[in-house]
Motif scaffolding. Structure first.
Motif, short mmCIF file in Angstrom:
data_model
loop_
_atom_site.label_atom_id
_atom_site.label_comp_id
_atom_site.label_asym_id
_atom_site.label_seq_id
_atom_site.Cartn_x
_atom_site.Cartn_y
_atom_site.Cartn_z
N ASP A 292 7.70 37.97 -0.40
CA ASP A 292 9.02 38.56 -0.24
C ASP A 292 9.18 39.90 -0.94
O ASP A 292 10.20 40.58 -0.78
CB ASP A 292 10.11 37.59 -0.73
N ARG A 293 8.17 40.32 -1.73
CA ARG A 293 8.23 41.61 -2.41
C ARG A 293 7.21 42.60 -1.86
O ARG A 293 7.11 43.73 -2.35
CB ARG A 293 7.99 41.42 -3.92
N THR A 294 6.45 42.16 -0.87
CA THR A 294 5.34 42.98 -0.38
C THR A 294 5.30 43.00 1.14
O THR A 294 5.25 41.94 1.77
CB THR A 294 3.99 42.40 -0.89
N ARG B 12 3.93 48.22 -10.40
CA ARG B 12 5.08 47.76 -11.16
C ARG B 12 5.81 48.95 -11.78
O ARG B 12 5.19 49.85 -12.37
CB ARG B 12 4.65 46.81 -12.27
N GLU C 189 8.46 50.62 -5.75
CA GLU C 189 8.94 49.26 -5.98
C GLU C 189 10.47 49.22 -5.96
O GLU C 189 11.07 48.33 -5.35
CB GLU C 189 8.42 48.73 -7.31
N ALA D 242 12.73 47.44 -3.02
CA ALA D 242 13.70 46.38 -3.34
C ALA D 242 15.05 46.69 -2.72
O ALA D 242 15.71 45.80 -2.14
CB ALA D 242 13.84 46.23 -4.86
#
Length: 283
Positions: free
Chosen positions: A122-124, A264, A269, A273
């Motif tokens: 869900d973050r990539t 990070r 990032e 998001a």
């Protein structure tokens, strides 16, 4: 795809100067690089054998295999003389001994377990490609970045998008590099799957419709896009910098998992998001 072997060999011997392999140049040459006779001498095969190989004719030489194809030893020797890298070496084997079998199309579906794997990222942004570089499946974040939902498979073809869609020039700040990489990877795939009529048709379509493709294809560059970094200029999120990795889907060598990562604390990032939140809420 006829003539690929000869064109590839000619392009590779043209980039090597005689002095690099310990041969005298004898002054100015009509064409750059090594002569066919010199390649044959350095590889330890007869001149007639090498000429037949470069012309795509059946080589009448005891060095061929029982099935009539060129032996590994000969191909390895030629690869050594022409200083082929690992990807080019594998490509030489593929185009010199094309598979003579009925076409086995790429798997039409992605396994449910693979789709669940995509959805868990869900973050990539992550997608699954077939052997023709067409996006078969994707997760929500990849959809937010590239907009795959509601598009036909033909529109999800990466080569068609990069070479034929004007939007690609805005999407990729380094479009020239992306296009060259895409064509080099497509050539590698086409060499390994010469029995794939749809892949051959794709190459023909791009040759007819794109001058850039014709120019890049004529360079005979062969490259495997296993990992790297790609920059994307998204119309909402702005500039995104993605290191990417590719993995073969277990149980189906014709499918590849392509994952776009981000460092990070990076701007990418943060922007990703926000883009994911925007896509989720439907704003």
């Amino acid at each position: 795809m006829d003539g690929d072997l000869g064109d590839f060999l000619r392009s590779r011997r043209a980039r090597i100067q005689p002095e690099e392999v310990g041969l005298p140049s004898y002054g100015r040459r009509r064409v750059p690089g090594l002569r066919r006779e010199e390649v044959a001498q350095l590889a330890g095969v007869s001149v007639d054998y090498y000429i037949r190989l470069e012309q795509g004719r059946g080589p009448g030489d005891p060095s061929r295999t029982k099935s009539g194809g060129v032996s590994d030893a000969v191909l390895d020797a030629i690869a050594r003389v022409l200083r082929l890298d690992e990807t080019e070496h594998a490509y030489l084997h593929a185009v010199a001994r094309p598979r003579r079998q009925s076409e086995r199309p790429a798997a039409p579906r992605v396994r449910q377990g693979v789709q669940l794997l995509l959805d868990s990222m869900d973050r990539t942004p992550a997608v699954v490609l077939d052997r023709r570089m067409t996006v078969m499946a994707w997760n929500a974040l990849a959809d937010a970045v590239f907009g795959y939902s509601g598009t036909a498979a033909k529109a999800r073809s990466i080569p068609r998008h990069v070479l034929l869609d004007p939007v690609a020039h805005d999407l990729y700040p380094e479009w020239q590099a992306v296009a060259a990489q895409c064509v080099a990877h497509l050539r590698m795939l086409a060499g390994h799957h010469q029995e794939d009529r749809q892949l051959t048709s794709l190459v023909g379509e791009l040759s007819l419709k794109s001058e850039d493709f014709r120019r890049l294809w004529a360079d005979h560059q062969v490259r495997e896009c296993a990992y790297g970094v790609k920059r994307i200029r998204h119309p909402v999120a702005g500039l995104l910098t993605f290191p990417y990795e590719t993995l073969t889907v277990p149980g189906d060598g014709d499918q590849t998992l392509l994952v776009y990562t981000q460092e990070r604390g990076s701007e990418t990032e943060e922007r990703l998001a926000l883009l994911g939140s925007w896509a989720t809420t439907g704003a």
